[in-house]
Write a protein that holds these residues in place. Structure first.
Motif, mmCIF file in Angstrom:
data_model
loop_
_atom_site.group_PDB
_atom_site.id
_atom_site.type_symbol
_atom_site.label_atom_id
_atom_site.label_comp_id
_atom_site.label_asym_id
_atom_site.label_seq_id
_atom_site.Cartn_x
_atom_site.Cartn_y
_atom_site.Cartn_z
ATOM 1 N N PRO A 92 104.468 69.311 11.151
ATOM 2 C CA PRO A 92 104.715 70.665 11.320
ATOM 3 C C PRO A 92 106.469 71.010 11.019
ATOM 4 O O PRO A 92 106.616 71.850 10.693
ATOM 5 C CB PRO A 92 104.451 70.851 12.815
ATOM 6 C CG PRO A 92 103.321 69.563 13.052
ATOM 7 C CD PRO A 92 103.902 68.620 12.400
ATOM 8 N N ARG A 134 95.037 72.052 19.848
ATOM 9 C CA ARG A 134 95.998 73.041 19.284
ATOM 10 C C ARG A 134 96.969 72.305 18.415
ATOM 11 O O ARG A 134 97.042 72.844 17.284
ATOM 12 C CB ARG A 134 96.492 73.625 20.461
ATOM 13 C CG ARG A 134 97.473 74.874 20.002
ATOM 14 C CD ARG A 134 98.105 75.511 21.354
ATOM 15 N NE ARG A 134 99.393 76.761 20.885
ATOM 16 C CZ ARG A 134 99.772 77.339 21.636
ATOM 17 N NH1 ARG A 134 99.794 77.365 22.947
ATOM 18 N NH2 ARG A 134 100.479 78.131 21.304
ATOM 19 N N ARG A 182 97.634 72.960 14.530
ATOM 20 C CA ARG A 182 98.886 73.431 13.768
ATOM 21 C C ARG A 182 99.180 72.109 12.671
ATOM 22 O O ARG A 182 99.694 72.585 11.830
ATOM 23 C CB ARG A 182 99.835 73.202 15.030
ATOM 24 C CG ARG A 182 101.357 73.647 14.724
ATOM 25 C CD ARG A 182 102.172 73.956 15.751
ATOM 26 N NE ARG A 182 102.335 72.691 16.515
ATOM 27 C CZ ARG A 182 101.996 72.424 17.675
ATOM 28 N NH1 ARG A 182 101.415 73.354 18.606
ATOM 29 N NH2 ARG A 182 102.430 71.329 18.325
ATOM 30 N N GLU A 194 97.334 73.085 9.761
ATOM 31 C CA GLU A 194 97.917 74.279 9.053
ATOM 32 C C GLU A 194 99.301 73.939 8.090
ATOM 33 O O GLU A 194 99.409 74.140 7.113
ATOM 34 C CB GLU A 194 98.298 75.186 9.958
ATOM 35 C CG GLU A 194 96.853 75.993 10.556
ATOM 36 C CD GLU A 194 97.384 76.893 11.682
ATOM 37 O OE1 GLU A 194 98.510 76.894 12.010
ATOM 38 O OE2 GLU A 194 96.571 77.401 12.187
#
Length: 406
Positions: A174, A3, A7, A10
Motif C-alpha cells: 500500500p 481490511r 487494502r 486494491e
C-alpha cells in the motif's frame, strides 16, 4: 486482517494499473535518450513530440489523483505558435523537463513495483507450504535466505519468510502505491516557482501580443481614415472650392458640385461610423452586450440560437466578448459548412464565459488563419483563457473565459 488484505489487494490492482502509463513511459525513456542524441535535428518537431508525453502525464495525473483523493492540476499553457518558436518555448518551460523527469522515474520503477506487488501474493502460500514438501524440493532451495537441508530449518525458516512476505504485502505494497502517486504529484504538479515562471512568461508574451495587436489596430484605423474618410473629405473640399469659383458664372454646375460634395461628406460620415464601430461598437452602449449579440446573431446567414444573460460588464470586457462572438460567427459562416450555430453567455462569480458552437465539419486549427489566433490574442490581453474543441466531422466548440470583476 481482512481490511488490510482488501487494502493490499486494491494497492496491487492500482500498481498493475499503473503499467498503463509505466510501460509507455519506459518506451518513451528509450525514445527520449535517442531524441537527445539528435536534438538539433528533431527540434522543429518538438511540439508534436511533446503531445504524447503530456497525454501520458495527464493520464498519470488522473490516476494519482484518484489514489491521493485530490486533483493534480495541469501546469501547461495553450500553444502560442508552431515551429521553432514554440519548440523554444517548450524547451524553456520547466513543465517539459519535469514531465521528462517523471517519465524517467516512472518508467524505471513502475514495472518493478507491479512485479513486487503481484509476486508477493503467491509467494506467501508457496512459502508456508514448504514444510510439507521441502524434502522433494530441488537441492539448494532456500527460505529466508537459508538453505533448507533439515527438518528444523524446514519447520522454522518458511514461517519467517512467510511473515516477511506478509509484512511486505500488508505494509509495503500500500505504501508503494501511495509513494508512486506522491512521486507523480511532486513531479507533475505545478510548483509555485514553476507557476510564477510560467505566469511571468505568459504575461510577457501577452503584453507583447497586446502591443502588437494595438499597433495593428492603430494602423488599420489610420489606413481606414486615410484611404476612406480623408479621401472623401478632400474630394468634397475640392468640389466646394470649384463650386465657389463657378457660382456666379454657372449656378447650375455649382449646385451639382455642391450636391456631389454633400454626398461625399455623407459617405465620409458613414465610413467614419464604420471606423468607430471597429473601435467600440455603439450598440454595446445602446443595448448592452446581450442586445448587441442578439442583433449580431440576427444578421447571420444561418440560424443562430442564443442563450444569453442580461447584465453589464466592464466596457473592455464587453467589447472583447462582442468581437470574439463576431469573429467566431464569421468563421462559422465562411469555413464550417454548419447549418446551425449556438451562442451561450454566462456570468459566474467574477468571470464571463462565452461559448460558441456549431454543427459543421470541425477540424478548426488555431495555428492556421488569423481569425482564431486573433481571438486568442484579444482574450489573452485581458488575462482570459481560450479553449477550442474541433474534432473532424463533429463541429466546433469555442469557449472563452474573461475576468470581469463584480
Amino acid at each position: 486482517m481482512s481490511r488490510a488484505l482488501r487494502r493490499s489487494a486494491e494497492a496491487t490492482g492500482e500498481l498493475v494499473g499503473a503499467l498503463r502509463t509505466g510501460l509507455p513511459a519506459m518506451a518513451g525513456l528509450v525514445l527520449l535518450v535517442a531524441a537527445l542524441a539528435l536534438s538539433f535535428l528533431l527540434l522543429p518537431w518538438l511540439p508534436s513530440a511533446v503531445k504524447p508525453l503530456r497525454a501520458l502525464a495527464n493520464a498519470e495525473r488522473r490516476r494519482a489523483g484518484r489514489v491521493l483523493g485530490r486533483e493534480i492540476p495541469e501546469p501547461y499553457r495553450p500553444p502560442s505558435g508552431a515551429g521553432l518558436g514554440e519548440a523554444g518555448r517548450l524547451l524553456r518551460s520547466p513543465s517539459t523537463w519535469r514531465d521528462a523527469a517523471w517519465m524517467a522515474a516512472h518508467g524505471l520503477t513502475a514495472l518493478v513495483a507491479a512485479a513486487v506487488a503481484v509476486a508477493v501474493w503467491p509467494a506467501i502460500p508457496f512459502t508456508l507450504s514448504l514444510p510439507l514438501w521441502w524434502w522433494a524440493a530441488p537441492e539448494g532451495s532456500q527460505a529466508a535466505f537459508i538453505t533448507l537441508d533439515s527438518w528444523p530449518k524446514a519447520l522454522t525458516m518458511p514461517f519467517l519468510q512467510g511473515a516477511f512476505d506478509l509484512g511486505v504485502l500488508l505494509w509495503l505494497v500500500p505504501r508503494i502505491r501511495r509513494w508512486q502517486a506522491r512521486l507523480a504529484e511532486v513531479l507533475l504538479s505545478p510548483t509555485r516557482r514553476t507557476s510564477l515562471a510560467e505566469r511571468v512568461e505568459e504575461l510577457a508574451e501577452t503584453r507583447a501580443e497586446a502591443l502588437e495587436a494595438h499597433g495593428a489596430e492603430l494602423r488599420r484605423i489610420e489606413r481606414d481614415l486615410h484611404d476612406g474618410t480623408q479621401a472623401q473629405l478632400v474630394a468634397a473640399a475640392l468640389r466646394l472650392g470649384l463650386a465657389d469659383r463657378r457660382f456666379d458664372a454657372d449656378p447650375d454646375a455649382s449646385r451639382t458640385l455642391f450636391l456631389e460634395a454633400r454626398e461625399g461628406v455623407e459617405e465620409a460620415l458613414a465610413q467614419l461610423r464604420t471606423v468607430i464601430r471597429g473601435i467600440y461598437p455603439p450598440i454595446l452602449s445602446d443595448r448592452g452586450l446581450a442586445g448587441a449579440l442578439r442583433a449580431l446573431a440576427a444578421g447571420q446567414p444561418i440560424p443562430v440560437e442564443l442563450d444569453v444573460e442580461d447584465g453589464r460588464a466592464p466596457a473592455a470586457v464587453e467589447a472583447a466578448a462582442y468581437f470574439v462572438v463576431a469573429e467566431a460567427l464569421t468563421n462559422i459562416a465562411r469555413h464550417s459548412g454548419a447549418r446551425h450555430g449556438w451562442v451561450a453567455l454566462r456570468r459566474e462569480s467574477a468571470r464571463l464565459t462565452i461559448t460558441v458552437r456549431d454543427d459543421g465539419k470541425g477540424g478548426a486549427d488555431p495555428d492556421r488563419g488569423s481569425g482564431l489566433a486573433g481571438i486568442r490574442r484579444r482574450v489573452a490581453a485581458l488575462d482570459g483563457t481560450t479553449r477550442l474543441d474541433s474534432p473532424d466531422g463533429e463541429g466546433t466548440t469555442l469557449q472563452v473565459e474573461l475576468p470581469c470583476g463584480s
